[in-house]
Write an enzyme that holds these catalytic residues in place. Sequence first.
Site, short mmCIF file in Angstrom:
data_model
loop_
_atom_site.label_atom_id
_atom_site.label_comp_id
_atom_site.label_asym_id
_atom_site.label_seq_id
_atom_site.Cartn_x
_atom_site.Cartn_y
_atom_site.Cartn_z
N ARG A 84 62.92 1.12 29.37
CA ARG A 84 64.32 1.05 29.72
C ARG A 84 64.43 0.43 31.11
O ARG A 84 63.79 0.87 32.06
CB ARG A 84 64.94 2.45 29.74
CG ARG A 84 66.42 2.41 30.13
CD ARG A 84 66.89 3.74 30.67
NE ARG A 84 68.30 3.70 31.03
CZ ARG A 84 68.84 4.46 31.97
NH1 ARG A 84 68.09 5.30 32.66
NH2 ARG A 84 70.12 4.38 32.24
N GLU A 376 68.79 6.76 22.55
CA GLU A 376 68.41 5.53 23.22
C GLU A 376 66.94 5.18 22.99
O GLU A 376 66.58 4.01 22.90
CB GLU A 376 68.70 5.65 24.72
CG GLU A 376 70.18 5.75 25.03
CD GLU A 376 70.46 6.21 26.45
OE1 GLU A 376 70.73 5.34 27.29
OE2 GLU A 376 70.39 7.43 26.71
#
Length: 389
Positions: A84, A376
């Site tokens: 990320r 996510e």
Amino acid sequence: MNVLVINAGSSSLKYQLLDVDTGEVFAKGNCERIGIDGSFIGHQERGGEKERLVVDLPDHKTAVKHVFEIIDGLGLPVDGIGHRVVQGGWYFPESAVVDDEVLAKVREVAPLAPLHNYAEADVVEICRELYPSLGNVIVPDTAFHYNMPERAWRYALPRDVVDSLHIRKYGAHGTSHRFIWRAVQEFTDGACHKLVSCHLGSGASLCAVEDGHSVETTMGLTPLDGLIMGTRCGTLDPATVFYLQREGGYTVDEVDTMMNKQSGLLALSGISSDSRDIEEAAAKGDEKAEVALDMFAYRSAQLILEMAEAMEGFDTIAFSAGIGENSDDARARICAKLGWMGVRIDDAKNAVRSDEVREISAADSAIRVLVVPTNEELMIALDVQEKLA
């Protein structure tokens, strides 16, 4: 395909190993207090008991080594690593396989997210160094918003300033909003076309998603803009910054700290940045806590309508993240403020707790209202699978 997802912060590193095809999570955890006394790793395998591993974590490289030692102990292959990245800047409209050029660009845009991008770039570099046979993919939070219409991303500042300094609305939480859209599409069998995605947590943002594309969002150049958040003030008159400096004598750094870490729900309630604490206090009659909750719902409802305008209407609202998924009170307050336009929720459905996507709208609601637990990590892992295939 087994993917290791890494989310590095300035003093922390979250990780999760999962099978992209089945969604099974083999292990997950968090390296806490990196470079600070009292460091430890919280680790969990296959949904079992959480372990607290007290280890010395002087830097991110040491943390990564510990993570891989833990993962190696599972006896499972790792086929790729997904990272990320908070800020992709003006370079990344989508996720990207890491090479030297990509890594250099992550560092170049780091001034837009200095607490995150530098650490994230360091961890990517460490993974490449320690495990050169594994492919790495960066998944920028900003990528989903990259192709918003110019009317949404451009600021009304001098063009030479905007262009030379790359000033624009970048947004954030794009990976979450992208997952929410995907989950809503599956749940509604493709019936949703105009979605207001509500990622409501300690950090919070809304996104207008029209047929899979982000056309507007509430966070701006940085994640400070938009909604009232746990410790962030959200949108206010920009001249407040000048006033605080000129009349209050605050430095730039002090204003930055105030607006990012000392404001929001924490400042309004005087109790906590955690909505659970505030809801508990409001239930006992605390007036400041009640004002904080009312303002959060009021601002959320206002900005939901801004998202709707970007799409000239909307058919679905989806609540997600810590507050959106878990607070029936917050959902009820926000939807009540949209009642004038026909938004209705079923109180019994709203009170249900579940890890599944669920509908909470009443039968006569003009807008469909859903709760979508975000994921996510799965979204990042899917991107790794696609990019490394």
